[in-house]
Design a protein around this motif. Structure first.
Motif, short mmCIF file in Angstrom:
data_model
loop_
_atom_site.label_atom_id
_atom_site.label_comp_id
_atom_site.label_asym_id
_atom_site.label_seq_id
_atom_site.Cartn_x
_atom_site.Cartn_y
_atom_site.Cartn_z
N SER A 27 0.83 -1.21 0.00
CA SER A 27 0.00 0.00 0.00
C SER A 27 0.85 1.26 0.00
CB SER A 27 -0.93 0.02 1.21
OG SER A 27 -1.91 -0.98 1.09
N ALA A 28 1.96 1.24 0.72
CA ALA A 28 2.85 2.41 0.73
C ALA A 28 3.40 2.64 -0.67
CB ALA A 28 3.99 2.20 1.73
N GLY A 29 3.75 1.57 -1.34
CA GLY A 29 4.23 1.70 -2.71
C GLY A 29 3.20 2.33 -3.62
N ARG A 30 1.96 1.88 -3.48
CA ARG A 30 0.89 2.46 -4.31
C ARG A 30 0.69 3.94 -3.98
NH1 ARG A 30 -1.08 -2.68 -3.38
NH2 ARG A 30 -2.38 -2.04 -1.62
N MET A 31 0.73 4.30 -2.71
CA MET A 31 0.55 5.69 -2.30
C MET A 31 1.66 6.59 -2.82
SD MET A 31 -0.61 5.28 1.61
CE MET A 31 -2.15 4.50 2.05
N LEU A 32 2.86 6.02 -2.94
CA LEU A 32 4.02 6.78 -3.39
C LEU A 32 4.26 6.62 -4.89
CD1 LEU A 32 6.33 5.86 -0.39
CD2 LEU A 32 5.26 8.09 -0.83
N SER A 33 3.35 5.93 -5.57
CA SER A 33 3.46 5.69 -7.02
C SER A 33 4.78 5.01 -7.38
CB SER A 33 3.30 6.99 -7.80
OG SER A 33 2.05 7.56 -7.56
N ARG A 34 5.14 4.03 -6.57
CA ARG A 34 6.37 3.27 -6.80
C ARG A 34 6.11 1.81 -6.46
NH1 ARG A 34 10.63 7.05 -6.67
NH2 ARG A 34 10.02 9.02 -5.75
N ALA A 35 6.90 0.94 -7.01
CA ALA A 35 6.84 -0.46 -6.60
C ALA A 35 7.41 -0.55 -5.19
CB ALA A 35 7.66 -1.32 -7.55
N ALA A 36 6.77 -1.33 -4.33
CA ALA A 36 7.23 -1.45 -2.94
C ALA A 36 8.70 -1.87 -2.88
CB ALA A 36 6.35 -2.42 -2.17
N ALA A 37 9.14 -2.67 -3.84
CA ALA A 37 10.53 -3.14 -3.84
C ALA A 37 11.53 -2.02 -4.14
CB ALA A 37 10.69 -4.26 -4.87
N GLU A 38 11.08 -0.90 -4.71
CA GLU A 38 11.97 0.22 -5.01
C GLU A 38 12.21 1.13 -3.80
OE1 GLU A 38 10.30 2.56 -8.15
OE2 GLU A 38 10.12 0.85 -9.49
N ILE A 39 11.42 0.97 -2.76
CA ILE A 39 11.46 1.91 -1.65
C ILE A 39 12.51 1.58 -0.59
CG2 ILE A 39 10.06 2.94 0.19
CD1 ILE A 39 7.66 2.64 -1.73
N PRO A 40 12.68 0.31 -0.18
CA PRO A 40 13.68 0.04 0.85
C PRO A 40 15.07 0.57 0.48
CG PRO A 40 12.28 -1.85 0.60
CD PRO A 40 11.94 -0.89 -0.53
N HIS A 41 15.79 0.97 1.52
CA HIS A 41 17.15 1.52 1.45
C HIS A 41 17.17 3.00 1.08
CE1 HIS A 41 18.28 -2.61 1.95
NE2 HIS A 41 17.69 -2.93 0.83
N ARG A 42 16.04 3.57 0.74
CA ARG A 42 15.97 5.00 0.46
C ARG A 42 15.87 5.75 1.77
NH1 ARG A 42 13.05 6.73 -4.84
NH2 ARG A 42 13.72 8.63 -3.85
N LEU A 43 16.28 7.01 1.76
CA LEU A 43 16.07 7.87 2.91
C LEU A 43 14.60 8.26 2.95
CD1 LEU A 43 19.17 10.20 2.63
CD2 LEU A 43 18.77 8.46 4.37
N VAL A 44 13.97 8.11 4.11
CA VAL A 44 12.55 8.42 4.22
C VAL A 44 12.30 9.89 3.89
CG1 VAL A 44 12.53 8.90 6.70
CG2 VAL A 44 10.48 8.04 5.59
N ALA A 45 13.22 10.77 4.21
CA ALA A 45 13.04 12.20 3.94
C ALA A 45 12.90 12.48 2.45
CB ALA A 45 14.19 12.99 4.53
N ASP A 46 13.46 11.62 1.62
CA ASP A 46 13.35 11.80 0.17
C ASP A 46 11.92 11.58 -0.33
OD1 ASP A 46 16.06 12.28 0.11
OD2 ASP A 46 16.58 10.29 -0.68
N LEU A 47 11.09 10.97 0.48
CA LEU A 47 9.72 10.64 0.08
C LEU A 47 8.67 11.49 0.79
CD1 LEU A 47 10.10 6.76 0.12
CD2 LEU A 47 10.26 8.28 -1.86
N VAL A 48 9.13 12.43 1.60
CA VAL A 48 8.22 13.24 2.43
C VAL A 48 8.27 14.69 1.97
CG1 VAL A 48 7.78 14.03 4.79
CG2 VAL A 48 8.49 11.68 4.39
#
Length: 75
Positions: A27-48
């Motif tokens: 669901s987080a991936g869908r909300m961020l318009s990204r595949a969930a697998a693309e999100i780990p290891h990113r800085l959370v601040a980059d998505l806020v």
């Protein structure tokens, strides 16, 4: 528990003390318009959004002050 998280409508991110995302629910991936697998290891601040950065940092500091705790931040 994993089935509940995987099928939750809320977006769920697990973020480490280093501010990097270690888990992203589908669901987080869908909300961020990204595949969930693309999100780990990113800085959370980059998505806020910039206007939400202070709330995010306040929550991070509260968690670091209480090892083993968790914090819910709605953004």
């Amino acid at each position: 528990l994993s089935a509940l998280v995987e099928h939750a409508s809320d977006g769920i991110l697990i973020v480490g003390a280093d501010r990097r995302i270690s888990y992203s629910s589908p669901s987080a991936g869908r909300m961020l318009s990204r595949a969930a697998a693309e999100i780990p290891h990113r800085l959370v601040a980059d998505l806020v959004w910039p206007q939400d950065q202070d709330r995010l940092e306040t929550a991070r500091r509260r968690v670091l002050a209480r090892p083993g705790s968790m914090e819910t931040v709605q953004i």
